[in-house]
Design a protein around this motif. Structure first.
Motif: not given
Length: 108
Positions: A8-21, A88-93
């Motif tokens: 799992f990973s965390k984004s802005r207070g949310n924990v979400y399941e990582i989809d590697a692909a 930025r909010f989505l941790s993207l370039d």
């Protein structure tokens, strides 16, 4: 801070399941449009309300960005600013996302 479970990973207070692909796809992506940004936001478990509150961008503008509804967006300089904040909010370039999105916006 609580530990995030394996896979799992965390984004802005949310924990979400990582989809590697999908993570790999995002990392290697050069094309970003509103639908793709929406897909990433939903994948990370972030609601449009939460994003609006934290970025201070109105829900209607965020919805317009995600719908590629360029007519509903303000002048390009403002639209670009919104896209940068969303990225930025989505941790993207943010630069890559803004460049890709705005090239589509300008073709409207």
């Amino acid at each position: 801070a609580s530990a995030v479970p394996q896979g799992f990973s965390k984004s802005r207070g949310n924990v979400y399941e990582i989809d590697a692909a999908f993570e790999e796809e995002i990392k290697n992506s050069k094309e970003f449009d509103g639908e793709y940004l929406k897909k990433i936001r939903q994948y990370k478990g972030i609601s449009i309300e939460q994003m609006s509150k934290e970025t201070r961008i109105s829900k209607s503008y965020l919805a317009a960005v995600e719908a590629n509804d360029y007519e509903a967006l303000p002048a390009p300089v403002f639209a670009r600013g919104f896209v940068v904040q969303v990225a930025r909010f989505l941790s993207l370039d943010d630069n890559a996302v803004a460049q890709s999105y705005m090239s589509k916006y300008k073709k409207k």
